[in-house]
Design a protein around this motif. Structure first.
Motif, PDB file in Angstrom:
ATOM      1  N   SER A 178       0.826  -1.202   0.000  1.00  0.00           N
ATOM      2  CA  SER A 178       0.000   0.000   0.000  1.00  0.00           C
ATOM      3  C   SER A 178       0.867   1.262   0.000  1.00  0.00           C
ATOM      4  O   SER A 178       1.875   1.348   0.714  1.00  0.00           O
ATOM      5  N   LYS A 179       0.465   2.244  -0.795  1.00  0.00           N
ATOM      6  CA  LYS A 179       1.175   3.524  -0.833  1.00  0.00           C
ATOM      7  C   LYS A 179       1.075   4.259   0.500  1.00  0.00           C
ATOM      8  O   LYS A 179       1.826   5.204   0.753  1.00  0.00           O
ATOM      9  N   LEU A 180       0.147   3.826   1.341  1.00  0.00           N
ATOM     10  CA  LEU A 180      -0.045   4.474   2.634  1.00  0.00           C
ATOM     11  C   LEU A 180       0.570   3.688   3.788  1.00  0.00           C
ATOM     12  O   LEU A 180       0.311   3.977   4.951  1.00  0.00           O
ATOM     13  N   TYR A 181       1.390   2.699   3.470  1.00  0.00           N
ATOM     14  CA  TYR A 181       1.965   1.867   4.527  1.00  0.00           C
ATOM     15  C   TYR A 181       2.867   2.690   5.452  1.00  0.00           C
ATOM     16  O   TYR A 181       2.761   2.610   6.684  1.00  0.00           O
ATOM     17  N   THR A 182       3.743   3.502   4.868  1.00  0.00           N
ATOM     18  CA  THR A 182       4.635   4.335   5.682  1.00  0.00           C
ATOM     19  C   THR A 182       3.843   5.376   6.452  1.00  0.00           C
ATOM     20  O   THR A 182       4.117   5.632   7.629  1.00  0.00           O
ATOM     21  N   LEU A 183       2.852   5.985   5.811  1.00  0.00           N
ATOM     22  CA  LEU A 183       1.985   6.933   6.501  1.00  0.00           C
ATOM     23  C   LEU A 183       1.303   6.259   7.690  1.00  0.00           C
ATOM     24  O   LEU A 183       1.193   6.843   8.772  1.00  0.00           O
ATOM     25  N   SER A 184       0.842   5.045   7.500  1.00  0.00           N
ATOM     26  CA  SER A 184       0.177   4.307   8.569  1.00  0.00           C
ATOM     27  C   SER A 184       1.112   4.102   9.765  1.00  0.00           C
ATOM     28  O   SER A 184       0.701   4.238  10.930  1.00  0.00           O
ATOM     29  N   LYS A 185       2.374   3.780   9.481  1.00  0.00           N
ATOM     30  CA  LYS A 185       3.357   3.626  10.557  1.00  0.00           C
ATOM     31  C   LYS A 185       3.554   4.942  11.306  1.00  0.00           C
ATOM     32  O   LYS A 185       3.658   4.961  12.540  1.00  0.00           O
ATOM     33  N   ASN A 186       3.567   6.036  10.550  1.00  0.00           N
ATOM     34  CA  ASN A 186       3.753   7.346  11.176  1.00  0.00           C
ATOM     35  C   ASN A 186       2.558   7.732  12.040  1.00  0.00           C
ATOM     36  O   ASN A 186       2.727   8.320  13.118  1.00  0.00           O
ATOM     37  N   ILE A 187       1.352   7.429  11.571  1.00  0.00           N
ATOM     38  CA  ILE A 187       0.153   7.714  12.365  1.00  0.00           C
ATOM     39  C   ILE A 187       0.220   6.965  13.694  1.00  0.00           C
ATOM     40  O   ILE A 187      -0.046   7.527  14.757  1.00  0.00           O
ATOM     41  N   CYS A 188       0.578   5.679  13.629  1.00  0.00           N
ATOM     42  CA  CYS A 188       0.699   4.875  14.849  1.00  0.00           C
ATOM     43  C   CYS A 188       1.723   5.467  15.808  1.00  0.00           C
ATOM     44  O   CYS A 188       1.451   5.639  17.007  1.00  0.00           O
ATOM     45  N   SER A 189       2.891   5.777  15.295  1.00  0.00           N
ATOM     46  CA  SER A 189       3.969   6.298  16.125  1.00  0.00           C
ATOM     47  C   SER A 189       3.610   7.638  16.743  1.00  0.00           C
ATOM     48  O   SER A 189       3.775   7.854  17.959  1.00  0.00           O
ATOM     49  N   ASN A 190       3.088   8.547  15.922  1.00  0.00           N
ATOM     50  CA  ASN A 190       2.782   9.894  16.409  1.00  0.00           C
ATOM     51  C   ASN A 190       1.625   9.903  17.400  1.00  0.00           C
ATOM     52  O   ASN A 190       1.677  10.579  18.427  1.00  0.00           O
ATOM     53  N   LEU A 191       0.578   9.145  17.101  1.00  0.00           N
ATOM     54  CA  LEU A 191      -0.579   9.124  17.987  1.00  0.00           C
ATOM     55  C   LEU A 191      -0.247   8.424  19.308  1.00  0.00           C
ATOM     56  O   LEU A 191      -0.709   8.834  20.376  1.00  0.00           O
ATOM     57  N   SER A 192       0.570   7.388  19.225  1.00  0.00           N
ATOM     58  CA  SER A 192       1.004   6.673  20.428  1.00  0.00           C
ATOM     59  C   SER A 192       1.705   7.625  21.391  1.00  0.00           C
ATOM     60  O   SER A 192       1.440   7.617  22.605  1.00  0.00           O
ATOM     61  N   LYS A 193       2.574   8.479  20.850  1.00  0.00           N
ATOM     62  CA  LYS A 193       3.305   9.432  21.689  1.00  0.00           C
ATOM     63  C   LYS A 193       2.388  10.542  22.190  1.00  0.00           C
ATOM     64  O   LYS A 193       2.489  10.980  23.333  1.00  0.00           O
ATOM     65  N   THR A 194       1.491  10.998  21.334  1.00  0.00           N
ATOM     66  CA  THR A 194       0.630  12.134  21.681  1.00  0.00           C
ATOM     67  C   THR A 194      -0.308  11.829  22.836  1.00  0.00           C
ATOM     68  O   THR A 194      -0.484  12.644  23.749  1.00  0.00           O
ATOM     69  N   ILE A 195      -0.926  10.644  22.811  1.00  0.00           N
ATOM     70  CA  ILE A 195      -1.909  10.326  23.855  1.00  0.00           C
ATOM     71  C   ILE A 195      -1.406   9.231  24.806  1.00  0.00           C
ATOM     72  O   ILE A 195      -2.182   8.687  25.589  1.00  0.00           O
ATOM     73  N   ASN A 196      -0.121   8.950  24.715  1.00  0.00           N
ATOM     74  CA  ASN A 196       0.516   8.007  25.640  1.00  0.00           C
ATOM     75  C   ASN A 196      -0.217   6.666  25.690  1.00  0.00           C
ATOM     76  O   ASN A 196      -0.668   6.212  26.742  1.00  0.00           O
ATOM     77  N   THR A 197      -0.316   6.055  24.524  1.00  0.00           N
ATOM     78  CA  THR A 197      -0.953   4.741  24.421  1.00  0.00           C
ATOM     79  C   THR A 197      -0.027   3.814  23.645  1.00  0.00           C
ATOM     80  O   THR A 197       0.783   4.282  22.842  1.00  0.00           O
ATOM     81  N   PRO A 198      -0.102   2.509  23.856  1.00  0.00           N
ATOM     82  CA  PRO A 198       0.786   1.590  23.134  1.00  0.00           C
ATOM     83  C   PRO A 198       0.637   1.678  21.615  1.00  0.00           C
ATOM     84  O   PRO A 198      -0.462   1.932  21.104  1.00  0.00           O
ATOM     85  N   ASN A 199       1.731   1.480  20.921  1.00  0.00           N
ATOM     86  CA  ASN A 199       1.740   1.423  19.461  1.00  0.00           C
ATOM     87  C   ASN A 199       1.591  -0.036  19.047  1.00  0.00           C
ATOM     88  O   ASN A 199       2.521  -0.823  19.154  1.00  0.00           O
TER      89      ASN A 199
END
Length: 218
Positions: free
Chosen positions: A98-119
């Motif tokens: 998927s062309k959005l695979y890297t974007l998906s990884k970034n969403i997981c990483s960024n959101l995990s840090k922002t709201i302090n939840t597991p990635n």
């Protein structure tokens, strides 16, 4: 770019419901509308499945996105589990190509840090209708587990909701080399002065052809 934002469930389909009766459908609509606003402030085009509490079928969602010739499809959900301690963000795509695979990884990483939840990372599924039937690259975000009492309690906070929407928005905009516009402040750039109006028109048209659709002559 033209984004299709799909806010999960709605109407007769509330999606997952927390212990204190918080509905997934209401939560993702609230978050999604803030994301829509962030993208539009950055001059991105946005199409949505719904902007109120109405039910639309899965086929309607993918068909509308295909009909609108959107560039990317983003479906927003809250997760749920019988394990009430389950927590974390995950993003689903159709396959690893998927062309959005890297974007998906970034969403997981960024959101995990922002709201302090597991990635929980990026996951693959060929069974999700909105990933299978959309013609454009698509992803599905499971923000966190609404079945977790601490997550559900946090969802009552406007700041928490804004933090989620801003984190996702920043990831989406970074993917197209843009950034979120803070507090509605816009910055304008002047790129030339000309004595000949035709030269000004030519430069304006060149800017528009490169994606700067709001270019104008003053």
């Amino acid at each position: 770019m033209k984004w299709y934002l799909d806010f999960g469930h709605g109407g007769k389909d509330s999606g997952a419901i927390g212990t204190n009766k918080t509905k997934e459908s209401d939560t993702v609509l609230k978050i999604g509308m803030l994301i829509k606003n962030n993208l539009e402030q950055a001059f991105e085009k946005v199409i949505t499945t719904r902007e109120d509490d109405k039910y639309y079928s899965l086929d309607y969602r993918s068909s509308k996105a295909n009909k609108e010739n959107c560039d990317y499809f983003v479906s927003i959900h809250m997760n749920s589990s019988t394990n009430k301690s389950a927590k974390g963000v995950e993003v689903w795509v159709y396959d690893e190509k998927s062309k959005l695979y890297t974007l998906s990884k970034n969403i997981c990483s960024n959101l995990s840090k922002t709201i302090n939840t597991p990635n929980r990372g990026v996951k693959i599924s060929k069974s999700f209708s909105v990933l299978r039937k959309t013609k454009m690259p698509a992803l599905l975000i499971e923000i966190d587990f609404i079945s977790n009492s601490s997550v559900e309690a946090s969802l009552k906070s406007d700041k928490y909701i804004k933090d989620i929407s801003d984190s996702i928005s920043k990831s989406l905009l970074a993917f197209v080399n843009k950034s979120i516009v803070d507090d509605g402040i816009f910055y304008r750039v002047c790129i030339g002065e000309f004595k000949d109006k035709n030269d000004a028109i030519q430069l304006k048209n060149t800017a528009i052809s490169k994606g700067f659709n709001n270019a104008y002559i003053i």
